[in-house]
Scaffold this active site. Structure first.
Site, PDB file in Angstrom:
ATOM      1  N   LYS A 120     -54.850  -5.080 -21.249  1.00  0.00           N
ATOM      2  CA  LYS A 120     -55.241  -5.302 -22.638  1.00  0.00           C
ATOM      3  C   LYS A 120     -54.291  -4.613 -23.608  1.00  0.00           C
ATOM      4  CE  LYS A 120     -59.924  -6.787 -21.901  1.00  0.00           C
ATOM      5  NZ  LYS A 120     -60.061  -6.674 -20.437  1.00  0.00           N
TER       6      LYS A 120
HETATM    7  C1  LIG Z   1     -60.404  -7.675 -19.562  1.00  0.00           C
HETATM    8  C2  LIG Z   1     -60.051  -7.576 -18.134  1.00  0.00           C
HETATM    9  C3  LIG Z   1     -60.036  -8.703 -17.285  1.00  0.00           C
HETATM   10  C4  LIG Z   1     -60.461 -10.086 -17.744  1.00  0.00           C
HETATM   11  O1  LIG Z   1     -59.562 -10.659 -18.654  1.00  0.00           O
HETATM   12  P1  LIG Z   1     -60.035 -11.891 -19.558  1.00  0.00           P
HETATM   13  O2  LIG Z   1     -58.932 -12.081 -20.542  1.00  0.00           O
HETATM   14  O3  LIG Z   1     -61.325 -11.475 -20.215  1.00  0.00           O
HETATM   15  O4  LIG Z   1     -60.218 -13.065 -18.663  1.00  0.00           O
HETATM   16  C5  LIG Z   1     -59.634  -8.529 -15.978  1.00  0.00           C
HETATM   17  N1  LIG Z   1     -59.300  -7.313 -15.497  1.00  0.00           N
HETATM   18  C6  LIG Z   1     -59.304  -6.216 -16.278  1.00  0.00           C
HETATM   19  C7  LIG Z   1     -58.944  -4.908 -15.685  1.00  0.00           C
HETATM   20  C8  LIG Z   1     -59.669  -6.297 -17.625  1.00  0.00           C
HETATM   21  O5  LIG Z   1     -59.683  -5.198 -18.397  1.00  0.00           O
END
Ligand SMILES: *Cc1c(COP(=O)(O)O)cnc(C)c1O
Length: 477
Positions: A120
């Site tokens: 993120k």
């Molecule tokens: C947010 C997240 C996901 C999922 O990603 P999306 O964009 O919501 O599909 C997967 N793994 C981790 C570690 C995350 O923080």
């Protein structure tokens, strides 16, 4: 470049107009009116570029109302080697998203070397700089209110810390996050970051944010905003690393690669879909879910059946414990031929907690043309994959990445590079690592003693009034 709503009933907007907002006024999500396309020759030219140059090449096709010099500067301050050097000792951090070869034709794309050790950061770091820039231009300020069970909240805080015109109020449950995640958030001392520990569970936090945001008068007076995963700029920033990975894994401009993506809200893999629509040679987009398999069910059966809280499981890949994928509407808009009326009809069912079935409509047959396939993973699968990758390759992966590797390998095709996206580092999820490997996860340098740092947070009851008062008391600091 204008942006349209997936529900077809809102005026077209520019990038800057939608940057600070969330949903379109008709309840839809924004997408470019057409996808800019890279020719084979233009793709070839990307190979010589570093991450920042490549980011500009991609984003300047999607953002045409920020002057090029300013956009370049925002990219250059966001994607520094220093910010993305929290990974394994042998990674080449200058690549920002290094591609690690696991075995012949199978790669891990390292997206989690940023400040909070999860993918993120890739989008959020840029978003922090874009917000500061846009707010300054508009002479405005914003109070970001959110609830987190771990990854999103910390990524938002590290992106917004010290940013002018931005304050963050992040609600987290008193229990539920790992000790590392708590330490990461609560050790921030920046005056514009407010950690609110709620005496309750994550659902309480989320309900409070909803209640506050539904009070339009309060929201307006206190300039409340959000940075959730439907934000278009976050999706756009995630498109970049698909291009970067393709450049690193291929040598010819028509050579395709497959991506396996651990998925929850469909934001990450939606960026892959957009990269593909922009002409990037992607064969398969492999959607990997955990036991919360609402997306896998759709790609297997054509039925999209969001579930309620009572049918959402708490798993050992908790950031994917989602049973209503907030970005999924973007893909469905493209699948149904960009017809807002059809999307409106489908989501009128979803918004009432009902399912829709595309099998009988003819739309489901079109899914393969978009490259999507899927699979799901269980707790036992995750542990097994973590063990195998550690034993065979000496690489420690986190439980979310393990879901992606497990499902990715099931869809592996001879002669096509398979790139599994690493969505977090194992240090964030020590419980699962101990269970799989019987040892502590590796810790990136500089974070060895994060639990001992002084903490700054406010403990409040799970009470809308208390939270509201706290936010308005600090909304003008
Ligand atoms: C947010 C997240 C996901 C999922 O990603 P999306 O964009 O919501 O599909 C997967 N793994 C981790 C570690 C995350 O923080």
């Amino acid at each position: 470049m204008k942006y349209l709503s997936t529900r077809g009933n809102a005026p077209a907007q520019t990038f800057s107009e939608i940057l600070l907002g969330g949903l379109a006024p008709d309840g839809g999500l924004y997408l470019p009116e057409t996808y800019p396309r890279f020719s084979a020759e233009e793709l070839g030219a990307l190979r010589a570029m570093d991450y920042r140059q490549l980011a500009f090449a991609v984003l300047s096709r999607l953002i045409d109302d920020i002057p090029a010099v300013d956009l370049k500067a925002l990219i250059d301050t966001s994607y520094t080697t220093e910010a993305y050097s929290h990974g394994r000792d042998d990674s080449d951090f200058s690549q920002i998203t290094p591609l690690r070869l696991l075995e012949d034709g199978v790669y891990i794309l390292e997206l989690s070397n940023g400040p909070t050790l999860a993918f993120k950061d890739m989008a959020m770091q840029l978003l922090g700089n874009l917000f500061e820039y846009a707010l300054d231009k508009a002479g405005r300020d914003i109070n970001i209110l959110g609830a987190t069970s771990g990854d999103t909240g910390s990524a938002a805080e590290y992106a917004m810390r010290g940013k002018k015109g931005v304050r963050v109020f992040m609600l987290s449950p008193v229990e539920g996050m790992t000790a590392f995640q708590q330490a990461q958030m609560y050790s921030l001392q920046d005056p514009n970051i407010h950690n609110i520990v709620v005496r309750g569970v994550f659902d309480d936090c989320q309900d409070i944010v909803k209640a506050v945001s539904n009070d339009l008068d309060y929201k307006h007076r206190n300039r409340i905003g959000a940075v959730n995963s439907i934000n278009w700029a976050r999706v756009a920033a995630q498109v970049i690393y698909y291009f970067k990975a393709w450049c690193a894994a291929t040598t010819a401009n028509d050579q395709a690669v497959d991506f396996s993506v651990p998925s929850g809200n469909f934001g990450n893999v939606c960026a892959g879909h957009i990269a593909r629509m922009m002409g990037l040679p992607i064969g398969q987009l492999i959607v990997a879910t955990n036991e919360n398999d609402v997306l896998d069910e759709f790609f297997r059966t054509g039925v999209y059946r969001p579930r309620g809280a009572a049918n959402t499981w708490h798993t050992s890949s908790p950031s994917m414990d989602i049973s209503k994928a907030s970005n999924f509407e973007r893909f469905i808009y493209d699948l149904v031929g960009r017809d807002g009326a059809t999307v409106r009809q489908l989501w009128s069912a979803v918004d009432q907690g009902e399912a829709f079935d595309l099998k009988s409509t003819g739309f489901f047959e079109k899914v393969p043309a978009f490259g999507f396939v899927s699979g799901s993973s269980s707790h036992a699968n995750r542990l097994d994959t973590i063990r195998r990758v550690w034993a065979e390759h000496g690489v420690m992966i986190d439980p979310h990445t393990a879901d992606g590797v497990k499902v990715g390998l099931e869809h592996r095709r001879a002669g096509v590079p398979l790139i599994c996206l690493e969505t977090a580092l194992p240090a964030k999820f020590d419980g699962a690592i101990r269970e799989a490997l019987g040892r502590e996860p590796e810790r990136p340098h500089g974070l060895e003693n994060i639990e001992t740092l002084p903490r700054r947070y406010e403990v409040l009851d799970a009470d809308v009034g208390q939270i509201r008062d706290f936010v308005s008391a600090h909304a003008n600091d």
